[in-house]
Design a protein around this motif. Structure first.
Motif, mmCIF file in Angstrom:
data_model
loop_
_atom_site.group_PDB
_atom_site.id
_atom_site.type_symbol
_atom_site.label_atom_id
_atom_site.label_comp_id
_atom_site.label_asym_id
_atom_site.label_seq_id
_atom_site.Cartn_x
_atom_site.Cartn_y
_atom_site.Cartn_z
ATOM 1 N N UNK A 135 0.884 -1.173 0.000
ATOM 2 C CA UNK A 135 0.000 0.000 0.000
ATOM 3 C C UNK A 135 0.916 1.215 0.000
ATOM 4 N N UNK A 136 1.091 1.803 -1.164
ATOM 5 C CA UNK A 136 2.061 2.880 -1.336
ATOM 6 C C UNK A 136 1.784 3.592 -2.654
ATOM 7 N N UNK A 137 2.367 4.776 -2.857
ATOM 8 C CA UNK A 137 2.181 5.467 -4.134
ATOM 9 C C UNK A 137 2.600 4.569 -5.295
ATOM 10 N N UNK A 138 1.801 4.585 -6.363
ATOM 11 C CA UNK A 138 2.024 3.664 -7.478
ATOM 12 C C UNK A 138 3.238 4.082 -8.302
ATOM 13 N N UNK A 139 4.096 3.099 -8.571
ATOM 14 C CA UNK A 139 5.266 3.311 -9.417
ATOM 15 C C UNK A 139 5.602 2.002 -10.105
ATOM 16 N N UNK A 140 5.740 2.049 -11.425
ATOM 17 C CA UNK A 140 6.044 0.836 -12.179
ATOM 18 C C UNK A 140 6.702 1.197 -13.500
ATOM 19 N N UNK A 141 7.878 0.656 -13.732
ATOM 20 C CA UNK A 141 8.544 0.716 -15.037
ATOM 21 C C UNK A 141 8.633 2.130 -15.609
ATOM 22 N N UNK A 142 9.050 3.075 -14.782
ATOM 23 C CA UNK A 142 9.248 4.433 -15.266
ATOM 24 C C UNK A 142 8.010 5.306 -15.243
ATOM 25 N N UNK A 143 6.917 4.811 -14.666
ATOM 26 C CA UNK A 143 5.696 5.609 -14.537
ATOM 27 C C UNK A 143 5.292 5.701 -13.074
ATOM 28 N N UNK A 144 5.112 6.916 -12.602
ATOM 29 C CA UNK A 144 4.559 7.162 -11.274
ATOM 30 C C UNK A 144 3.187 7.804 -11.443
ATOM 31 N N UNK A 145 2.253 7.397 -10.605
ATOM 32 C CA UNK A 145 0.930 8.007 -10.599
ATOM 33 C C UNK A 145 0.695 8.683 -9.258
ATOM 34 N N UNK A 146 -0.155 9.676 -9.257
ATOM 35 C CA UNK A 146 -0.548 10.331 -8.021
ATOM 36 C C UNK A 146 -1.977 10.825 -8.148
ATOM 37 N N UNK A 147 -2.712 10.800 -7.038
ATOM 38 C CA UNK A 147 -4.108 11.239 -7.031
ATOM 39 C C UNK A 147 -4.347 12.136 -5.827
#
Length: 610
Positions: A135-147
């Motif tokens: 459960x953490x800020x989304x980050x995968x393969x060079x992409x970060x998301x934030x809401x």
């Protein structure tokens, strides 16, 4: 990192979907196991932290007739189980205060049953199922998301900040000290604007501030900025600091909303401060293409050769409202190819003085930029303004993708969306989304501030749900507290659509575009298509959270002539009132029947998620 994790026993299956610092828990069981079922208890164990039970606002009408742990509050799901087959957990809503733990969480779900006397029995750990997820800020393969968390119209906001919380100081100064006291909650605890902003801005704010801090700390980096609304004090302070060292260029909208001859608008005031502070290398241009310079973008570049390395984009304006009231998203591409394309767009707009006609003539307007971050994330980006032909083509693609879901087998097809406006402007996307809830072959779950009409859940029907993020003044039944309104501003500022989030070809459309033909032809905007199960799941969870929340509020929107309730009441009074209106947990398994009725949307919901 998978999109979800599941575990199953003979009596219960639990699937945990991984979102952006949140988790959707979905449950399933054989129908025979629902006899005498009165809900699910959910225990949360953050790694290395104190465990707790998720909170339920509803309780049994007579708790003393049921197994109760007096060491837990009445609303603990140990004492008051959830009578739903899925539940979304966002840390910091009730437990862990304003700075919740981020990391690995273990969720333990236990079905709860009553005996022949309709009395809930003590928890039986042998029936429990546990799943462990990040459960953490989304980050995968060079992409970060934030809401943004937003949700000023929520019980969580009231619990933390009270009903009269200020969103900014009353003096309306552009710059102010966010460490000053903003107010106090019902418990008399004071909080600062910074604490309030951290909670409301959530991971989107973190992404914005982290990127600016990175550039400020590294003298070898510079940043190019597209801004529409611009009045967030910490963002402005960072941009002024960069202006003083010659490492920022800004294209700032100058449409009537953001500019007047008296230079009185917040954006005008920023321009004045920036111009006074800037050194060689920093510069600002005002413009609006053909209508609005509507992008919200930071492009990070190397000072040495202007090579772009990273870009932040999305729907989030760099303003107090955009980051702390509106529901919004940001994306950070840590990818030179994607960042480089945004840099080309910025340079073209800069060189042509933010001219709409000039940009439309450029190849950047007429082409679609394809990218591949990894085998898990691919996509494309279009940059507006466009010619009418290109604008129609871009939006027709989304409408076509939505229509494709209708060809999928029932129980697999899904479209979830959060789109700011759907009755203001012409768009094939608006047309598709406005009638989607009528199609019983597709699980549709959507929200807009201005839909052409709303469609609430109706028992015994499998039609979809379409709600508004701006219900008229709500009158919530006890034991819920009354929530505030967002007034004339927007609640839903997202512009995203998710198709087939957990099936073949999961697709997300997002970004700054309002998804209308007028905007695509007149505004500076970027429209992003993302393909991949993990990223589609993250956006799907955002839609679910918003629709679930406002489905409840919309159902209790104030009707003409209805009197306002008391603004607040003591807990005992609220409990008594809740009993009077029979707003309490059921003491039989009847509540679960809709989830096994094939003609009901809850049946489709259970099959899709669990």
């Amino acid at each position: 990192m998978p999109a979800s994790v599941s575990k199953k026993t003979a009596g219960l299956s639990v699937r945990a979907y991984i979102g952006d610092a949140k988790t959707l828990l979905a449950f399933d069981m054989p129908k025979a196991k629902t006899k005498n079922l009165v809900g699910f208890t959910i225990k949360v164990q953050p790694e290395g932290q104190t465990p707790y039970y998720l909170h339920n606002t509803l309780t049994f009408a007579s708790p003393e007739l049921h197994a109760q742990d007096t060491k837990q509050p009445p609303g603990s799901s140990l004492n008051a189980p959830f009578q739903k087959f899925r539940w979304l957990h966002v840390p910091g809503s009730i437990h862990q205060g304003l700075q919740p733990f981020m990391g690995m969480y273990t969720y333990t779900v236990t079905p709860r049953y009553v005996d022949a006397k309709q009395s809930m029995q003590p928890l039986d750990a042998k029936l429990s199922v546990s799943v462990k997820v990040p459960v953490q800020p989304f980050e995968l393969d060079g992409l970060q998301l934030g809401f943004t968390r937003g949700y000023v119209q929520s019980q969580g906001f009231l619990n933390h900040f009270g009903p009269k919380a200020l969103i900014r100081p009353n003096d309306k100064e552009l710059l102010f000290d966010t460490s000053q006291i903003s107010g106090s909650n019902a418990a008399g605890e004071q909080y600062t604007f910074e604490e309030e902003y951290s909670w409301l801005g959530f991971t989107a704010r973190q992404r914005v501030m982290d990127l600016l801090d990175e550039v400020l700390a590294d003298g070898k980096l510079t940043v190019d900025v597209f801004a529409y609304d611009l009045n967030e004090p910490t963002v402005i302070e960072s941009l002024i600091a960069l202006a003083k060292v010659g490492r920022v260029r800004v294209i700032l909208d100058d449409a009537a909303l953001h500019h007047d001859k008296a230079m009185s608008k917040p954006e005008d005031q920023f321009e004045t401060l920036f111009t006074k502070a800037k050194k060689s290398g920093s510069a600002i241009k005002r413009g609006h293409f053909k209508r609005f310079a509507h992008d919200k973008v930071f492009v990070v570049r190397k000072v040495a050769d202007s090579t772009a390395t990273k870009v932040l984009c999305g729907s989030t304006n760099f303003s107090v409202t955009g980051m702390y009231v509106n529901s919004n998203h940001v994306l950070v591409f840590d990818d030179a190819n994607v960042a480089g394309e945004y840099a080309k767009v910025f340079d073209a707009a800069w060189d042509d003085d933010v001219s709409g006609p000039a940009f439309i003539k450029s190849p950047l307007s007429g082409q679609i930029f394809d990218f591949k971050l990894s085998r898990k994330i691919t996509g494309d980006i279009s940059f507006a303004p466009h010619s009418p032909q290109v604008a129609n083509s871009v939006l027709d693609e989304i409408a076509t993708r939505i229509a494709q879901e209708g060809k999928n087998p029932q129980g697999k097809a899904s479209v979830l969306f959060a789109v700011m406006e759907m009755d203001n402007g012409t768009s094939p996307v608006y047309t598709s989304l406005s009638t989607l809830h009528k199609n019983q072959k597709i699980f549709s779950y959507g929200i807009s501030d201005n839909p052409s009409g709303i469609a609430l859940y109706e028992p015994g029907k499998s039609t979809g749900v379409l709600v508004t993020g701006k219900p008229s003044s709500t009158i919530l039944p006890p034991p819920f507290n009354q929530v505030r309104s967002v007034g004339l501003g927007h609640q839903i500022h997202h512009k995203f659509v998710v198709c087939a989030f957990n099936d073949d070809n999961p697709t997300v459309y997002c970004g700054s575009s309002n998804l209308a033909l007028g905007g695509e032809q007149a505004n500076g905007d970027n429209l992003i298509c993302l393909r991949g199960e993990e990223v589609a799941t993250v956006f799907a969870l955002e839609a679910i959270a918003l629709v679930d929340h406002f489905l409840f509020l919309d159902r209790y929107a104030k009707k003409k002539g209805q009197k306002e309730p008391l603004k607040s009441a003591a807990p005992a009074a609220k409990d008594a009132a809740a009993k009077a209106v029979k707003w309490s947990l059921r003491t039989t398994g009847e509540w679960a029947e809709a989830y096994f009725d094939s003609s009901d949307l809850k049946f489709v919901d259970r099959q899709l998620f669990a």
